[in-house]
Design a protein around this motif. Structure first.
Motif, PDB file in Angstrom:
ATOM      1  N   ARG A   1       0.815  -1.218   0.000  1.00 31.26           N
ATOM      2  CA  ARG A   1       0.000   0.000   0.000  1.00 31.26           C
ATOM      3  C   ARG A   1       0.845   1.263   0.000  1.00 31.26           C
ATOM      4  NH1 ARG A   1      -3.321  -2.324   5.042  1.00 31.26           N
ATOM      5  NH2 ARG A   1      -1.151  -2.294   5.727  1.00 31.26           N
ATOM      6  N   SER A   2       1.969   1.231   0.708  1.00 28.98           N
ATOM      7  CA  SER A   2       2.840   2.410   0.728  1.00 28.98           C
ATOM      8  C   SER A   2       4.267   1.974   0.453  1.00 28.98           C
ATOM      9  CB  SER A   2       2.747   3.140   2.075  1.00 28.98           C
ATOM     10  OG  SER A   2       3.270   2.357   3.123  1.00 28.98           O
TER      11      SER A   2
ATOM     12  N   THR B   1      -1.106   3.349  -2.566  1.00 29.35           N
ATOM     13  CA  THR B   1      -1.753   4.634  -2.285  1.00 29.35           C
ATOM     14  C   THR B   1      -0.771   5.707  -1.832  1.00 29.35           C
ATOM     15  OG1 THR B   1      -2.237   3.967  -0.003  1.00 29.35           O
ATOM     16  CG2 THR B   1      -3.937   3.533  -1.664  1.00 29.35           C
TER      17      THR B   1
ATOM     18  N   ASN C   1      -4.783   4.367  -7.979  1.00 31.10           N
ATOM     19  CA  ASN C   1      -5.381   4.708  -6.689  1.00 31.10           C
ATOM     20  C   ASN C   1      -4.427   5.501  -5.803  1.00 31.10           C
ATOM     21  OD1 ASN C   1      -7.896   3.327  -7.115  1.00 31.10           O
ATOM     22  ND2 ASN C   1      -6.794   1.393  -6.833  1.00 31.10           N
ATOM     23  N   LEU C   2      -3.380   6.046  -6.391  1.00 28.85           N
ATOM     24  CA  LEU C   2      -2.377   6.769  -5.614  1.00 28.85           C
ATOM     25  C   LEU C   2      -2.993   8.002  -4.956  1.00 28.85           C
ATOM     26  CD1 LEU C   2       0.696   6.689  -4.975  1.00 28.85           C
ATOM     27  CD2 LEU C   2       0.982   8.369  -6.805  1.00 28.85           C
ATOM     28  N   GLU C   3      -2.799   8.122  -3.638  1.00 26.71           N
ATOM     29  CA  GLU C   3      -3.360   9.238  -2.885  1.00 26.71           C
ATOM     30  C   GLU C   3      -2.300  10.226  -2.408  1.00 26.71           C
ATOM     31  OE1 GLU C   3      -5.643   7.681   0.324  1.00 26.71           O
ATOM     32  OE2 GLU C   3      -7.008   6.557  -0.981  1.00 26.71           O
TER      33      GLU C   3
ATOM     34  N   SER D   1      -7.289  10.658  -7.974  1.00 26.20           N
ATOM     35  CA  SER D   1      -7.149  10.049  -6.646  1.00 26.20           C
ATOM     36  C   SER D   1      -6.194  10.802  -5.731  1.00 26.20           C
ATOM     37  CB  SER D   1      -6.662   8.599  -6.777  1.00 26.20           C
ATOM     38  OG  SER D   1      -5.402   8.543  -7.443  1.00 26.20           O
TER      39      SER D   1
END
Length: 398
Positions: free
Chosen positions: A61-62, A90, A118-120, A146
């Motif tokens: 996720r990171s 993300t 979906n990168l935030e 995103s």
């Protein structure tokens, strides 16, 4: 997880154990410290493992690999990971310390080819990005639907995004220490119209024309302009243009309060940091933020006991930073304060005066009084006794 490093001077350790854990779904958050030496051939293997994990439904996720230079030999694997997998990713922190916009090309190419992004959060702070950054623009455009946080702080010079870039979902923008002026900042705000949290600390020249850029940031709820040339006029213009501001950090600026209009009011501002400002008219500052809950006026030359009294009478005040000022007199009569935490570090506070303030404001739970004469008297025995007397409240003096 954070992957460890071999001893200095040792050959880079193979990443095989880490790659196995990634593929097994045991790594969801990965940090490779900049001091970790990675074999050239292992970079492609790392991106292959990341892609495999994502396809298996337990992707990372990171990914924090800031400080590392990705070799060209790994570009194909990087492209595959970003374009065909990376749906779980993300949060991303990348690029070597001296990286330029050209080093972003492989990342931009891969993300631009992806069907699902979906990168935030993107962190490319502390690099050598400067001037128009075409690849950075391509990268953030690919994540435009995103991306919620972009950190480009402490880059080499005034940097900008290409015309046509639009980041409608961006909520947090960090541009600290980028040598921006007002026109450059206006350009950034034009591409991120919904930013709520803006950090432009250390950009001295943005204060020159606040009315030129602040209206583009009307949705701001938090702003950091610390270490700039912000004065009374700049602060007033900011508060007027951004009525939703709740948090303002203007530490180490030029705010005096003297030139603030009597009718200036920012009722939504609950946190105000004016540490190390030449505040001379604190009453006007307080009038501008009638609902302030957290106020830091530490090390503002000229403030004393009467000013502390005024702060503590603010109806919603909870936390007060007053360190480095002079509190050498007893408190004045008045209502008990609503404050909970009071920092009086290094205020030349004697024990009798401290006792007076504590008695005057029984609602204050946390008293920070380190580096004061009161803590040095009688080897601290008197302070220990006082601390026992006011329990369950807290007294910190060492």
């Amino acid at each position: 997880m954070a992957w460890g490093q071999p001893a200095w001077g040792a050959d880079p350790a193979p990443l095989d154990p880490l790659l196995a854990q990634i593929r097994a779904g045991k790594v969801r958050d990965l940090t490779l410290f900049s001091s970790q030496r990675v074999r050239t051939e292992d970079w492609a293997r790392l991106f292959d493992a990341l892609a495999d994990a994502d396809r298996a439904g337990h992707g990372v996720r990171s990914l924090h690999i800031s400080g590392h230079r990705i070799p060209a030999e790994a570009n194909a694997a990087l492209h595959t990971y970003l374009s065909e997998a990376a749906t779980a990713l993300t949060v991303l922190a990348i690029l070597a310390r001296d990286a330029t916009d050209a080093d972003l090309a492989p990342w931009a190419n891969g993300l631009a080819a992806a069907q699902v992004v979906n990168l935030e959060e993107l962190d490319v702070s502390g690099k050598a990005l400067a001037g128009p950054c075409a690849n950075l623009g391509r990268f953030v455009n690919a994540a435009a639907r995103s991306l919620r946080k972009l950190d480009v702080a402490a880059n080499a010079g005034t940097l900008s995004l290409p015309a046509g870039t639009m980041l409608p979902t961006l909520a947090t923008l960090v541009l600290a220490d980028c040598d921006l002026d007002a026109p450059a900042l206006r350009g950034w705000l034009a591409v991120a119209p919904n930013v709520a949290d803006l950090d432009v600390a250390g950009n001295a020249h943005i204060a020159a024309d606040v009315p030129a850029w602040a209206p583009l940031a009307a949705n701001l709820t938090a702003v950091a302009v610390a270490g700039t040339h912000f004065d009374d006029a700049a602060l007033a213009a900011l508060l007027h243009a951004c009525p939703s501001l709740q948090t303002v950090n203007a530490a180490e600026c030029r705010v005096t309060g003297t030139d603030l209009a009597n009718d200036l009011s920012a009722p939504k501002c609950t946190t105000l940091v004016l540490r190390k400002n030449p505040v001379a008219a604190l009453e006007r500052v307080l009038a501008a933020v009638p609902n302030v809950e957290v106020l830091d006026v530490a090390e503002c030359k000229g403030l004393g006991a009467s000013h502390l009294d005024a702060v503590l009478q603010m109806p919603r005040i909870q936390t007060v930073g007053f360190r480095g000022n002079a509190v050498e007199a007893d408190p004045a009569p008045g209502d008990k304060s609503a404050a909970v935490t009071l920092d009086l570090t290094a205020t030349n506070l004697s024990l009798p005066v401290l006792r007076s303030w504590i008695a005057r404001h029984p609602g204050v739970v946390n008293w920070e009084v380190a580096s004061n004469p009161c803590g040095e008297e009688n080897d601290g025995a008197d302070m220990l006794e006082l601390a026992k007397e006011i329990l369950p409240r807290n007294l910190y003096w060492r």
